[in-house]
Write a protein that holds these residues in place. Structure first.
Motif, PDB file in Angstrom:
ATOM      1  N   MET A   1      52.875  30.523  45.739  1.00 10.94           N
ATOM      2  CA  MET A   1      52.525  31.940  45.923  1.00 10.94           C
ATOM      3  C   MET A   1      52.284  32.615  44.578  1.00 10.94           C
ATOM      4  N   ILE A   2      53.262  32.540  43.682  1.00 12.87           N
ATOM      5  CA  ILE A   2      53.146  33.129  42.342  1.00 12.87           C
ATOM      6  C   ILE A   2      52.980  31.988  41.346  1.00 12.87           C
ATOM      7  N   ALA A   3      52.008  32.095  40.467  1.00 14.68           N
ATOM      8  CA  ALA A   3      51.782  31.052  39.468  1.00 14.68           C
ATOM      9  C   ALA A   3      53.049  30.839  38.647  1.00 14.68           C
ATOM     10  N   PRO A   4      53.417  29.576  38.367  1.00 17.25           N
ATOM     11  CA  PRO A   4      54.663  29.294  37.642  1.00 17.25           C
ATOM     12  C   PRO A   4      54.785  30.034  36.315  1.00 17.25           C
ATOM     13  N   ALA A   5      53.714  30.121  35.550  1.00 22.54           N
ATOM     14  CA  ALA A   5      53.785  30.814  34.255  1.00 22.54           C
ATOM     15  C   ALA A   5      54.031  32.306  34.449  1.00 22.54           C
ATOM     16  N   ASP A   6      53.416  32.886  35.468  1.00 21.61           N
ATOM     17  CA  ASP A   6      53.640  34.305  35.755  1.00 21.61           C
ATOM     18  C   ASP A   6      55.077  34.535  36.202  1.00 21.61           C
ATOM     19  N   MET A   7      55.595  33.605  37.016  1.00 24.02           N
ATOM     20  CA  MET A   7      56.973  33.734  37.492  1.00 24.02           C
ATOM     21  C   MET A   7      57.950  33.661  36.331  1.00 24.02           C
ATOM     22  N   GLU A   8      57.715  32.771  35.396  1.00 22.64           N
ATOM     23  CA  GLU A   8      58.616  32.643  34.247  1.00 22.64           C
ATOM     24  C   GLU A   8      58.590  33.909  33.391  1.00 22.64           C
ATOM     25  N   PRO A  35      60.322  36.164  44.399  1.00 22.63           N
ATOM     26  CA  PRO A  35      59.502  37.374  44.603  1.00 22.63           C
ATOM     27  C   PRO A  35      60.236  38.657  44.240  1.00 22.63           C
ATOM     28  N   ALA A  36      61.586  38.674  44.409  1.00 20.67           N
ATOM     29  CA  ALA A  36      62.354  39.869  44.037  1.00 20.67           C
ATOM     30  C   ALA A  36      62.307  40.090  42.534  1.00 20.67           C
ATOM     31  N   LEU A  37      62.420  39.018  41.765  1.00 22.31           N
ATOM     32  CA  LEU A  37      62.329  39.148  40.309  1.00 22.31           C
ATOM     33  C   LEU A  37      60.932  39.624  39.897  1.00 22.31           C
ATOM     34  N   ALA A  38      59.912  39.120  40.580  1.00 21.04           N
ATOM     35  CA  ALA A  38      58.549  39.564  40.279  1.00 21.04           C
ATOM     36  C   ALA A  38      58.371  41.038  40.635  1.00 21.04           C
ATOM     37  N   LEU A  39      58.942  41.443  41.780  1.00 20.23           N
ATOM     38  CA  LEU A  39      58.880  42.845  42.172  1.00 20.23           C
ATOM     39  C   LEU A  39      59.567  43.727  41.136  1.00 20.23           C
ATOM     40  N   TYR A  40      60.776  43.355  40.735  1.00 15.62           N
ATOM     41  CA  TYR A  40      61.513  44.168  39.771  1.00 15.62           C
ATOM     42  C   TYR A  40      60.825  44.169  38.415  1.00 15.62           C
ATOM     43  N   ALA A  41      60.161  43.084  38.057  1.00 14.94           N
ATOM     44  CA  ALA A  41      59.438  43.053  36.786  1.00 14.94           C
ATOM     45  C   ALA A  41      58.308  44.076  36.800  1.00 14.94           C
ATOM     46  N   PHE A  42      57.592  44.170  37.927  1.00 13.41           N
ATOM     47  CA  PHE A  42      56.517  45.160  38.013  1.00 13.41           C
ATOM     48  C   PHE A  42      57.086  46.578  37.993  1.00 13.41           C
ATOM     49  N   CYS A  43      58.184  46.783  38.732  1.00  9.23           N
ATOM     50  CA  CYS A  43      58.804  48.119  38.751  1.00  9.23           C
ATOM     51  C   CYS A  43      59.367  48.481  37.384  1.00  9.23           C
ATOM     52  N   GLY A  73      42.833  43.421  45.502  1.00 15.83           N
ATOM     53  CA  GLY A  73      42.804  41.972  45.308  1.00 15.83           C
ATOM     54  C   GLY A  73      42.238  41.552  43.975  1.00 15.83           C
ATOM     55  N   ARG A  74      42.149  42.494  43.029  1.00 14.72           N
ATOM     56  CA  ARG A  74      41.612  42.191  41.699  1.00 14.72           C
ATOM     57  C   ARG A  74      42.594  42.707  40.630  1.00 14.72           C
ATOM     58  N   PRO A  75      43.795  42.134  40.575  1.00 12.29           N
ATOM     59  CA  PRO A  75      44.806  42.671  39.651  1.00 12.29           C
ATOM     60  C   PRO A  75      44.392  42.518  38.190  1.00 12.29           C
ATOM     61  N   LYS A  76      44.941  43.401  37.377  1.00 13.89           N
ATOM     62  CA  LYS A  76      44.748  43.267  35.934  1.00 13.89           C
ATOM     63  C   LYS A  76      45.189  41.883  35.499  1.00 13.89           C
ATOM     64  N   ASN A  77      44.522  41.337  34.511  1.00 14.25           N
ATOM     65  CA  ASN A  77      44.824  39.984  34.055  1.00 14.25           C
ATOM     66  C   ASN A  77      46.090  39.983  33.192  1.00 14.25           C
ATOM     67  N   ALA A  78      47.213  40.206  33.857  1.00 14.47           N
ATOM     68  CA  ALA A  78      48.519  40.232  33.198  1.00 14.47           C
ATOM     69  C   ALA A  78      49.528  39.612  34.165  1.00 14.47           C
ATOM     70  N   PRO A  79      50.550  38.919  33.651  1.00  9.71           N
ATOM     71  CA  PRO A  79      51.473  38.181  34.525  1.00  9.71           C
ATOM     72  C   PRO A  79      52.124  39.029  35.602  1.00  9.71           C
ATOM     73  N   ASP A  81      51.163  41.883  36.942  1.00 12.09           N
ATOM     74  CA  ASP A  81      50.185  42.362  37.923  1.00 12.09           C
ATOM     75  C   ASP A  81      49.759  41.234  38.860  1.00 12.09           C
ATOM     76  N   ARG A  82      49.514  40.066  38.308  1.00 10.42           N
ATOM     77  CA  ARG A  82      49.124  38.936  39.161  1.00 10.42           C
ATOM     78  C   ARG A  82      50.254  38.563  40.119  1.00 10.42           C
ATOM     79  N   ALA A  83      51.495  38.572  39.616  1.00  9.26           N
ATOM     80  CA  ALA A  83      52.639  38.236  40.463  1.00  9.26           C
ATOM     81  C   ALA A  83      52.819  39.264  41.564  1.00  9.26           C
ATOM     82  N   PHE A  84      52.677  40.541  41.217  1.00  7.70           N
ATOM     83  CA  PHE A  84      52.844  41.582  42.228  1.00  7.70           C
ATOM     84  C   PHE A  84      51.733  41.506  43.265  1.00  7.70           C
ATOM     85  N   ALA A  85      50.524  41.200  42.842  1.00  5.69           N
ATOM     86  CA  ALA A  85      49.411  41.054  43.788  1.00  5.69           C
ATOM     87  C   ALA A  85      49.683  39.916  44.770  1.00  5.69           C
ATOM     88  N   ALA A  86      50.287  38.840  44.288  1.00  4.81           N
ATOM     89  CA  ALA A  86      50.629  37.722  45.171  1.00  4.81           C
ATOM     90  C   ALA A  86      51.656  38.151  46.211  1.00  4.81           C
TER      91      ALA A  86
END
Length: 339
Positions: A1-8, A35-43, A73-79, A81-86
């Motif tokens: 779902m979330i790219a490994p590099a973005d998740m890290e 996904p919770a860590l990705a959500l909190y990272a965006f927040c 469906g076109r998130p900014k090219n940043a980890p 944003d891509r994770a949150f879009a996923a």
């Protein structure tokens, strides 16, 4: 779902930027934790964009654009944003929830102050309860009663943050205490900014916030049993760790001006252990009738936007209005600079 590099990248952002949630997240099952860590990272990114940047208006408007890109469906090219879009795609995240967070941050950029405790809860609903509702979505929970209790927890956490940060906020010329409390105490806001002191009246206000937060922490517990079993320890953990900040304020005599309330590693470990025990007990205890208490009026819109069968809504008129106000202010600032 979330790219490994973005998740890290998201893991590292929370490991350094949100110690309390990072500790509590260790008790979540992996399929929710990531996904919770990705959500909190965006927040966290959104909050820092406004809180730490000089031009807060521009920061909010950039966040608006980034959210628009995510939902297109076109998130900014940043980890982040891509994770949150996923996450948005995988969990069908209602647009109203991140929009509520954006509205709260827009209120910060507009330097809004709150006349009453209800106004403070309106703000808390946006910057904290919206995140709690999004966490429910990640757990595949859309039950209205469980959502209401998650929103209780969000308001409680934000009231704790406000109580802890009274002194720091004053130094930044920010005030989140209800203005009618200050008026009752005969305290002028500008005078408080000029010389913030932990007077008996100010400590009394901090105590009132802590007591209201504690009431909501207790109420929120009824909703934890409505969550998937594997998720309960992590949510209990967040509840106890944040409530522990309020307990520390109590030990400090509610003085959040002379020093900052902090909790330590061993306290967090103890609360996480308590969370595990309580989660086990919740599997055999009958449901509390508190689960069915009506939502706080200030969070009702979040429950309505998230519960099963809720229609997908477009950006609210209130959010459009505050963003338009900030856009006009930004244009005026540019004209002044170029003129």
């Amino acid at each position: 779902m979330i790219a490994p590099a973005d998740m890290e990248h998201c893991r590292e952002a929370i490991r350094h930027g949100s110690l309390s949630f990072h500790a509590a997240s260790k008790l979540l099952p992996a399929h929710v934790r990531d996904p919770a860590l990705a959500l909190y990272a965006f927040c966290r990114l959104a909050d820092d964009e406004v809180d730490l940047k000089q031009d807060k208006v521009a920061s909010v408007l950039r966040l608006r654009d980034r959210l628009d890109q995510v939902y297109a469906g076109r998130p900014k090219n940043a980890p982040t944003d891509r994770a949150f879009a996923a996450i948005v795609e995988e969990f069908e995240m209602p647009r109203a929830l991140p929009d509520a967070l954006l509205e709260g941050l827009a209120w910060d950029a507009a330097e809004r102050r709150y006349d009453t405790l209800s106004g403070v809860k309106d703000y808390s609903a946006r910057v904290a309860s919206a995140v709690g509702a999004m966490m429910c979505v990640l757990m595949r929970v859309r039950d209205a009663d469980a959502l209401a209790r998650a929103c209780d927890l969000g308001v409680a956490m934000q009231l704790t943050n406000i109580a802890r940060d009274v002194g720091e906020d004053a130094l930044e010329r920010r005030i989140y205490l209800p203005l009618d409390w200050l008026e009752e105490a005969g305290i002028e806001v500008e005078a408080f900014f000029a010389d913030p002191e932990a007077t008996k009246a100010v400590r009394g206000m901090v105590k009132r916030l802590v007591m209201e937060a504690n009431r909501l922490y207790m109420r929120s517990e009824a909703g934890v049993g409505a969550l998937p079993r594997g998720c309960r320890p992590g949510i209990y953990g967040a509840r106890f760790i944040y409530a522990g900040i309020g307990s520390q304020l109590t030990r400090m005599g509610y003085d959040s001006i002379s020093a900052r309330a902090r909790t330590n590693k061993w306290q967090k470990i103890g609360w996480l252990g308590q969370s595990m025990l309580l989660s086990g007990a919740s599997m055999i205890m009958p449901k509390s009738s508190v689960l069915y208490a009506r939502p706080l009026p200030e969070v009702q819109f979040l429950v309505d936007a998230t519960a099963v069968g809720a229609p997908q809504s477009s950006r609210s008129d209130a959010l459009i209005s505050i963003l338009s106000t900030l856009e006009s202010r930004r244009q005026a600032q540019r004209a002044e600079l170029t003129g």
